[in-house]
Design an enzyme around this catalytic site. Structure first.
Site, PDB file in Angstrom:
ATOM      1  N   TYR A 147      -6.528  -5.868   8.224  1.00  0.00           N
ATOM      2  CA  TYR A 147      -5.997  -4.365   8.345  1.00  0.00           C
ATOM      3  C   TYR A 147      -4.598  -4.151   7.970  1.00  0.00           C
ATOM      4  CZ  TYR A 147      -4.191  -0.160  11.051  1.00  0.00           C
ATOM      5  OH  TYR A 147      -3.724   0.709  11.287  1.00  0.00           O
TER       6      TYR A 147
ATOM      7  N   GLU B  69      -3.161   4.025   5.862  1.00  0.00           N
ATOM      8  CA  GLU B  69      -3.740   3.021   6.639  1.00  0.00           C
ATOM      9  C   GLU B  69      -4.991   2.324   5.726  1.00  0.00           C
ATOM     10  OE1 GLU B  69      -6.746   4.236   9.603  1.00  0.00           O
ATOM     11  OE2 GLU B  69      -5.379   2.839  10.858  1.00  0.00           O
TER      12      GLU B  69
END
Ligand code: GDP
Ligand code: MN
Length: 397
Positions: free
Chosen positions: A118, A206
């Site tokens: 992530y 993101e």
């Protein structure tokens, strides 16, 4: 302003961030053509069909599917385009899918050498600095990781005068457990990602997941990007990426007439000048037992035309049972605002269906109260905050 995955990836690519290759398709036929082209360019045999909507969690909602041949590409694209995709991040009604991204398959079956990370770049409001947030737990809901295993989320704060430094990128790659080629690839990836973030005036990038392939390439498989609305005037190329179909229709209309409006779920519409007073007014509505139906800052001018535009926007929301106007007359005189409210109300005619409470404070407030009280309309005046709250409570019950 939020972007689609494919647009976010376009920006990443333009800054040299490696991405999973893909082509947008608007129908099943285009999807097949896209798949053929990707096979020619990348050699991929399998493809992933990904719904393009402004919401995360698409995989969970059935909006991301693997196709093992062209027949499956056609079939899956046909199913996904036009569907109402419901994900953990959409309302129960879901979002209509107008287009899909057909991508190369970058995971290989039974491959234990790949890993998912992530990574996001965003502003840390507490410190006023940008930061890279990253985790070894990629591909999952980051909120869930934050909840259950917060120690697996790392942050790297960025000094605004220096930008992201190479030693920081190396630290990130190290913390992600990488070595050798993958380590070097990751440092390049992070540096380019930060450059993309800062040079596009984004408020967030993101990437979940960032993938390490079995041959040690690091690439963005997903991209969730928001560009700061206030910077769009100097980022024309990105401003053109706006997809109004994805946005709240009332907010789109409000923006077109220059009103600062955010749609909410409550029953009391509000019209306020100044963002701070608007926030306080929303608290006031809650204290009165209501729920704000919107945030609306009408800004410096509150003449009849503007008040009427605001009325019309507020009333597009069927949930609105009352409207609270809370205006501080500093430069703009209260009596002029009061007259504007009365005129706008009259212009609305039958379209005005709900009671209105007006609180005007500041220059000529007494005169303003007189104008409201003598108007003969279903408009009540209030001077104090508490008084306004009580009157809102009374009309709601
Ligand atoms: P999201 O669910 O909206 O976050 O969409 P993503 O783009 O993150 O895709 C969801 C999941 O699909 C990812 O976490 C991956 O596990 C999977 N996925 C994405 N690309 C590929 C691919 O090329 N091959 C395979 N097999 N799975 C993929
Ligand atoms: Mn994702």
């Amino acid at each position: 302003m939020d972007l689609h995955e494919y647009q976010g990836k376009e920006i990443l690519d333009s800054f040299g961030v490696r991405i999973q290759r893909g082509i947008v398709a608007h129908n099943a036929k285009e999807a097949v053509e896209a798949a053929k082209q990707l096979t020619a360019e990348t050699g991929t045999g399998w493809h992933v069909i990904k719904a393009q909507v402004h919401a995360g969690g698409r995989g969970k909602g059935g909006g991301v599917k693997l196709a093992k041949n062209l027949k499956e590409v056609e079939q899956i694209a046909g199913e996904i385009i036009g569907m109402n995709l419901v994900t953990p991040q959409t309302s129960a009604a879901g979002k209509k899918v107008h287009q899909v991204l057909v991508t190369e398959d970058v995971y290989y079956p039974g491959d234990s050498e790949t890993s998912e990370f992530y990574m996001s770049v965003l502003l840390n409001r507490a410190t006023g600095r940008n930061m890279v947030m990253y985790s070894t737990e990629g591909g999952m809901d980051i909120e869930e990781v934050a909840d259950k295993t917060p120690h697996l989320i790392y942050t790297e704060e960025i000094d605004p005068s220096m930008g992201l430094m190479p030693f920081q990128a190396r630290k990130i790659a190290f913390n992600l457990g990488l070595s050798g080629t993958a380590f070097k690839e990751m440092t390049k990836f992070v540096m380019a990602l930060y450059k993309a973030y800062s040079e596009s005036d984004a408020s967030m990038f993101e990437i979940n997941p960032v993938l390490k392939t079995s041959d040690d390439k690091i690439m963005a498989v997903d991209a969730k990007v928001s560009i700061d609305d206030n910077a769009l005037f100097r980022r024309k190329k990105y401003a053109e990426m706006r997809d109004l179909r994805e946005e709240n229709p009332i907010e789109v209309e409000a923006r077109a007439v220059g009103l600062n409006y955010v749609d909410l779920d409550g029953n009391v519409g509000c019209m306020v000048n100044g963002a701070g007073l608007a926030m306080a007014t929303m608290d006031l509505i809650k204290m009165a037992g209501g729920e704000p139906a919107n945030f609306l800052d009408v800004g410096g001018t509150a003449d009849a035309k503007r008040v009427e535009e605001a009325f019309r926007i507020i009333l597009k929301d069927d949930g609105v049972k009352a409207i609270l106007i809370n205006i501080f007359g500093g430069i703009v005189r209260c009596d002029r605002v009061a007259q504007g409210v009365v005129d706008a109300y009259k212009n609305m005619g039958d379209a005005m269906k709900v009671p209105i409470i007006v609180r005007l404070q500041g220059t000529n407030a007494e005169l303003a109260k007189e104008i409201i009280d003598n108007s003969g309309l279903a408009v009540q005046s209030a001077v104090q905050f508490k008084e306004a709250a009580d009157k809102v409570k009374a009309v709601l019950s």
